[in-house]
Design a protein around this motif. Structure first.
Motif, PDB file in Angstrom:
ATOM      1  N   MET A   1       1.131  -1.063   0.502  1.00 27.38           N
ATOM      2  CA  MET A   1      -0.012  -0.075   0.231  1.00 27.38           C
ATOM      3  C   MET A   1       0.544   1.037  -0.233  1.00 27.38           C
ATOM      4  O   MET A   1       1.982   1.695   0.870  1.00 27.38           O
ATOM      5  CB  MET A   1      -0.749   0.363   1.233  1.00 27.38           C
ATOM      6  N   THR A   2       0.957   1.727  -0.874  1.00 25.70           N
ATOM      7  CA  THR A   2       1.618   3.202  -0.949  1.00 25.70           C
ATOM      8  C   THR A   2       1.057   4.439  -0.172  1.00 25.70           C
ATOM      9  O   THR A   2      -0.462   4.342   0.204  1.00 25.70           O
ATOM     10  CB  THR A   2       0.747   4.442  -2.113  1.00 25.70           C
ATOM     11  N   LEU A   3       1.978   4.504   0.934  1.00 29.79           N
ATOM     12  CA  LEU A   3       1.622   5.940   1.786  1.00 29.79           C
ATOM     13  C   LEU A   3       0.887   7.261   1.211  1.00 29.79           C
ATOM     14  O   LEU A   3       0.886   7.740   0.729  1.00 29.79           O
ATOM     15  CB  LEU A   3       2.243   6.107   2.414  1.00 29.79           C
ATOM     16  N   GLN A   4      -0.272   8.286   1.657  1.00 30.30           N
ATOM     17  CA  GLN A   4      -0.655   8.749   1.393  1.00 30.30           C
ATOM     18  C   GLN A   4       0.466  10.247   1.281  1.00 30.30           C
ATOM     19  O   GLN A   4       1.372  10.492   1.702  1.00 30.30           O
ATOM     20  CB  GLN A   4      -1.691   9.298   2.789  1.00 30.30           C
ATOM     21  N   SER A   5       0.190  11.062   0.286  1.00 29.70           N
ATOM     22  CA  SER A   5       1.392  11.908  -0.116  1.00 29.70           C
ATOM     23  C   SER A   5       1.427  12.962   1.055  1.00 29.70           C
ATOM     24  O   SER A   5       2.274  13.540   1.005  1.00 29.70           O
ATOM     25  CB  SER A   5       0.628  12.638  -1.610  1.00 29.70           C
ATOM     26  N   THR A   6       0.365  13.441   2.223  1.00 29.98           N
ATOM     27  CA  THR A   6       0.253  14.748   2.827  1.00 29.98           C
ATOM     28  C   THR A   6      -0.153  13.553   4.818  1.00 29.98           C
ATOM     29  O   THR A   6      -0.603  12.606   4.656  1.00 29.98           O
ATOM     30  CB  THR A   6      -0.583  15.575   2.669  1.00 29.98           C
ATOM     31  N   MET A   7       0.481  14.455   5.528  1.00 29.74           N
ATOM     32  CA  MET A   7      -0.134  13.760   6.753  1.00 29.74           C
ATOM     33  C   MET A   7      -0.009  15.490   7.611  1.00 29.74           C
ATOM     34  O   MET A   7       0.233  16.391   7.366  1.00 29.74           O
ATOM     35  CB  MET A   7       1.349  13.063   7.374  1.00 29.74           C
ATOM     36  N   LYS A   8      -0.161  15.291   9.451  1.00 25.62           N
ATOM     37  CA  LYS A   8      -0.191  15.852  10.319  1.00 25.62           C
ATOM     38  C   LYS A   8       0.741  15.952  10.214  1.00 25.62           C
ATOM     39  O   LYS A   8       1.376  14.491  10.971  1.00 25.62           O
ATOM     40  CB  LYS A   8      -2.046  15.836  10.797  1.00 25.62           C
ATOM     41  N   ALA A   9       1.650  17.557  11.497  1.00 27.69           N
ATOM     42  CA  ALA A   9       2.462  17.292  12.409  1.00 27.69           C
ATOM     43  C   ALA A   9       2.196  18.568  12.654  1.00 27.69           C
ATOM     44  O   ALA A   9       2.061  19.869  12.564  1.00 27.69           O
ATOM     45  CB  ALA A   9       4.131  17.248  11.000  1.00 27.69           C
ATOM     46  N   LEU A  10       3.449  18.049  13.876  1.00 28.93           N
ATOM     47  CA  LEU A  10       3.605  19.341  14.765  1.00 28.93           C
ATOM     48  C   LEU A  10       4.962  20.516  13.848  1.00 28.93           C
ATOM     49  O   LEU A  10       6.128  19.618  14.186  1.00 28.93           O
ATOM     50  CB  LEU A  10       4.009  19.579  16.530  1.00 28.93           C
ATOM     51  N   VAL A  11       4.578  20.973  13.768  1.00 33.47           N
ATOM     52  CA  VAL A  11       5.509  22.655  12.945  1.00 33.47           C
ATOM     53  C   VAL A  11       6.375  23.236  13.419  1.00 33.47           C
ATOM     54  O   VAL A  11       5.357  24.396  14.440  1.00 33.47           O
ATOM     55  CB  VAL A  11       5.224  22.651  12.156  1.00 33.47           C
ATOM     56  N   TYR A  12       7.364  23.608  14.240  1.00 33.91           N
ATOM     57  CA  TYR A  12       8.205  24.636  14.862  1.00 33.91           C
ATOM     58  C   TYR A  12       8.174  26.341  13.957  1.00 33.91           C
ATOM     59  O   TYR A  12       9.291  25.861  12.475  1.00 33.91           O
ATOM     60  CB  TYR A  12       9.746  23.975  15.391  1.00 33.91           C
ATOM     61  N   HIS A  13       8.041  26.897  14.440  1.00 32.16           N
ATOM     62  CA  HIS A  13       7.720  28.851  12.733  1.00 32.16           C
ATOM     63  C   HIS A  13       9.264  28.805  14.008  1.00 32.16           C
ATOM     64  O   HIS A  13       8.278  30.575  13.385  1.00 32.16           O
ATOM     65  CB  HIS A  13       6.544  29.056  13.349  1.00 32.16           C
ATOM     66  N   GLY A  14       9.760  29.129  14.744  1.00 34.90           N
ATOM     67  CA  GLY A  14      10.762  30.291  15.029  1.00 34.90           C
ATOM     68  C   GLY A  14      10.465  30.081  16.987  1.00 34.90           C
ATOM     69  O   GLY A  14       9.323  28.913  17.342  1.00 34.90           O
ATOM     70  N   PRO A  15      10.877  31.202  17.514  1.00 33.91           N
ATOM     71  CA  PRO A  15      11.029  30.850  19.159  1.00 33.91           C
ATOM     72  C   PRO A  15       9.460  31.339  19.114  1.00 33.91           C
ATOM     73  O   PRO A  15       8.893  32.779  19.203  1.00 33.91           O
ATOM     74  CB  PRO A  15      11.906  32.047  19.599  1.00 33.91           C
ATOM     75  N   GLY A  16       8.643  30.812  20.466  1.00 37.75           N
ATOM     76  CA  GLY A  16       6.821  30.948  20.448  1.00 37.75           C
ATOM     77  C   GLY A  16       6.241  30.061  18.963  1.00 37.75           C
ATOM     78  O   GLY A  16       5.138  30.934  20.125  1.00 37.75           O
ATOM     79  N   GLY A  17       6.483  29.524  18.414  1.00 39.58           N
ATOM     80  CA  GLY A  17       5.797  29.188  17.228  1.00 39.58           C
ATOM     81  C   GLY A  17       6.099  28.294  16.755  1.00 39.58           C
ATOM     82  O   GLY A  17       6.631  27.400  16.915  1.00 39.58           O
ATOM     83  N   LYS A  18       4.260  27.116  17.356  1.00 42.02           N
ATOM     84  CA  LYS A  18       3.836  26.127  16.018  1.00 42.02           C
ATOM     85  C   LYS A  18       2.864  26.026  15.864  1.00 42.02           C
ATOM     86  O   LYS A  18       2.205  26.575  16.461  1.00 42.02           O
ATOM     87  CB  LYS A  18       4.985  24.783  17.668  1.00 42.02           C
ATOM     88  N   VAL A  23       1.450  18.302   5.735  1.00 42.79           N
ATOM     89  CA  VAL A  23       2.788  18.208   5.587  1.00 42.79           C
ATOM     90  C   VAL A  23       2.977  16.750   4.443  1.00 42.79           C
ATOM     91  O   VAL A  23       2.580  16.390   4.673  1.00 42.79           O
ATOM     92  CB  VAL A  23       4.077  18.688   6.439  1.00 42.79           C
ATOM     93  N   PRO A  24       3.946  17.065   3.465  1.00 39.84           N
ATOM     94  CA  PRO A  24       4.475  16.040   2.644  1.00 39.84           C
ATOM     95  C   PRO A  24       4.777  14.812   4.009  1.00 39.84           C
ATOM     96  O   PRO A  24       5.031  14.942   4.524  1.00 39.84           O
ATOM     97  CB  PRO A  24       5.580  16.597   2.091  1.00 39.84           C
ATOM     98  N   THR A  25       4.445  13.859   3.669  1.00 40.16           N
ATOM     99  CA  THR A  25       4.730  12.140   4.120  1.00 40.16           C
ATOM    100  C   THR A  25       5.818  11.705   3.390  1.00 40.16           C
ATOM    101  O   THR A  25       6.671  12.144   2.872  1.00 40.16           O
ATOM    102  CB  THR A  25       3.703  11.488   4.379  1.00 40.16           C
ATOM    103  N   PRO A  26       7.360  11.209   4.778  1.00 37.71           N
ATOM    104  CA  PRO A  26       8.299  11.400   4.264  1.00 37.71           C
ATOM    105  C   PRO A  26       8.317  10.283   3.677  1.00 37.71           C
ATOM    106  O   PRO A  26       7.513   9.175   3.556  1.00 37.71           O
ATOM    107  CB  PRO A  26       8.763  11.089   5.946  1.00 37.71           C
ATOM    108  N   LYS A  27       9.382  10.432   2.743  1.00 42.39           N
ATOM    109  CA  LYS A  27      10.159   9.392   2.275  1.00 42.39           C
ATOM    110  C   LYS A  27      11.171   8.648   2.166  1.00 42.39           C
ATOM    111  O   LYS A  27      11.671   9.067   3.082  1.00 42.39           O
ATOM    112  CB  LYS A  27       9.952   9.304   0.297  1.00 42.39           C
ATOM    113  N   ILE A  28      11.471   6.934   2.040  1.00 45.38           N
ATOM    114  CA  ILE A  28      12.541   7.037   2.189  1.00 45.38           C
ATOM    115  C   ILE A  28      14.137   7.144   1.008  1.00 45.38           C
ATOM    116  O   ILE A  28      14.253   7.865  -0.122  1.00 45.38           O
ATOM    117  CB  ILE A  28      12.687   5.678   1.762  1.00 45.38           C
ATOM    118  N   SER A  29      14.894   7.885   2.051  1.00 41.07           N
ATOM    119  CA  SER A  29      16.164   9.035   0.939  1.00 41.07           C
ATOM    120  C   SER A  29      17.010   8.242   1.398  1.00 41.07           C
ATOM    121  O   SER A  29      18.548   8.299   0.033  1.00 41.07           O
ATOM    122  CB  SER A  29      16.315   9.640   1.351  1.00 41.07           C
ATOM    123  N   GLU A  30      17.317   6.898   2.427  1.00 39.38           N
ATOM    124  CA  GLU A  30      18.869   5.959   2.142  1.00 39.38           C
ATOM    125  C   GLU A  30      18.350   4.567   2.246  1.00 39.38           C
ATOM    126  O   GLU A  30      17.545   4.118   3.076  1.00 39.38           O
ATOM    127  CB  GLU A  30      19.356   6.569   3.309  1.00 39.38           C
TER     128      GLU A  30
END
Length: 351
Positions: A1-18, A23-30
């Motif tokens: 089964m192919t993973l979905q192209s996007t997912m939900k995640a907790l993203v940091y936007h600089g001090p005080g920001g989240k 976001v894109p779902t990660p893929k195997i790179s190595e």
């Protein structure tokens, strides 16, 4: 089964920001990578330090988190120890297993790893995560072991044990003081008992955390907001403590440690410091003390895993709050206000 192209995640936007973003779902790179579906994760005090701006190497747009358990969704061609469907514990430290530092079990200084999850690469506070060097950075979950308990083995238990207890050289009969009764301090409290110290003095400003510390084995507690810590410690000891474990990461708590350690004693600094401290070397140079610091290597994780499997250690007792992934921001609010919310560790489940 192919993973979905996007997912939900907790993203940091600089001090005080989240934010909780798509976001894109990660893929195997190595070929040594795996992609995990996160089952359960948590929030660490280090994540709060990042949000305060104390860790400037974390860049905007980074997915936070370095703890959790999950299920293997995809495995690279070079992965030998894990396959699709395996349930695994994620180590907060990534290790290649081949470099000079890994061969010395200093995995935190791995030349192609170390603490990179939620720091230099995207982390575990997401539906999916890419784990580099999977064969050396994951542990199979034994059958019939509580996954929530194992989340505590990603970081806090090996950190408290290695950097607090082992670096502090706790031995039978020692008087140990732990400054900070948060998750790391309590992890040090639990694992210090492996070595039968005569006293474990817990120091904090939060009455509920001190009460919990008593349940977990502290022989004495000191509320530093209500008592003079130095006077109280010296009234309970001959001339100070054998081991002072700093488990907060602020100048005031480090100062307590350097003022209560006895001659020949150890200061084991575990806390993440965002600013410099005033080290009283003009006083301590003649005291024959040992000062250690460190980033967890997780080389003790296999041993700790056995203690949890055998029920000698029950880290699930540290969990005070549970959330689901759609409540991630609420979980951060609760953990950020731990004193008000009586929070120790939170679990966020991907259900």
């Amino acid at each position: 089964m192919t993973l979905q192209s996007t997912m939900k995640a907790l993203v940091y936007h600089g001090p005080g920001g989240k934010s909780w973003d798509s976001v894109p779902t990660p893929k195997i790179s190595e070929p040594t990578d795996v992609i995990l579906k996160i089952s359960k994760t948590t929030i660490c005090g280090t994540d709060l330090h990042i949000l305060k701006g104390d860790v400037p190497t974390v860049t905007r747009g980074r997915i936070l988190g370095h703890e959790g358990v999950g299920i293997v969704e995809e495995a690279g061609d070079a992965v030998r120890n894990f396959k699709k469907g395996d349930r695994v514990l994620i180590s907060c430290i990534t290790s290649c297993g081949r470099c000079e530092y890994c061969k010395r079990q200093m995995y935190s200084h791995c030349e192609d790893g170390g603490w990179i999850l939620g720091h230099l690469i995207d982390g575990t506070q997401a539906e999916y995560v890419r784990i580099p060097h999977a064969d050396n950075s994951l542990y199979p979950i034994p059958p019939d072991v509580d996954e929530e308990a194992l989340v505590m083995l990603s970081d806090i238990l090996p950190t408290g044990f290695e950097i607090g207890v082992l670096y502090g050289a706790v031995k039978p009969g020692d008087v140990v003081a732990i400054v900070g009764a948060g998750p790391i301090g309590v992890a040090a409290l639990l694992t210090a008992q492996f070595y039968s110290p005569s006293k474990i003095i817990m120091i904090d400003i939060n009455e509920s955390r001190l009460a919990l510390a008593k349940q977990f084995g502290a022989t004495d507690v000191i509320n530093s907001a209500k008592e003079n810590v130095l006077e109280t410690v010296f009234s309970k000891t001959k001339d100070g403590v054998d081991v002072a474990i700093e488990a907060v990461g602020i100048p005031q708590t480090f100062d307590v440690c350097q003022n209560i350690v006895r001659p020949g004693g150890h200061i084991a600094n575990v806390g993440v410091h965002g600013k410099s401290v005033d080290f009283q070397i003009q006083k301590l140079w003649a005291q024959n003390i040992t000062l250690t610091t460190g980033l967890v290597n997780t080389n003790t994780t296999p041993m700790l895993l056995k203690t949890v499997e055998s029920k000698k250690l029950n880290p699930e007792n540290l969990i005070t709050h549970r959330f689901t992934f759609d409540q991630f921001l609420l979980a951060y609010d609760v953990f950020s206000n731990a004193e008000k919310e009586n929070a120790m560790k939170v679990i966020i489940s991907n259900t």
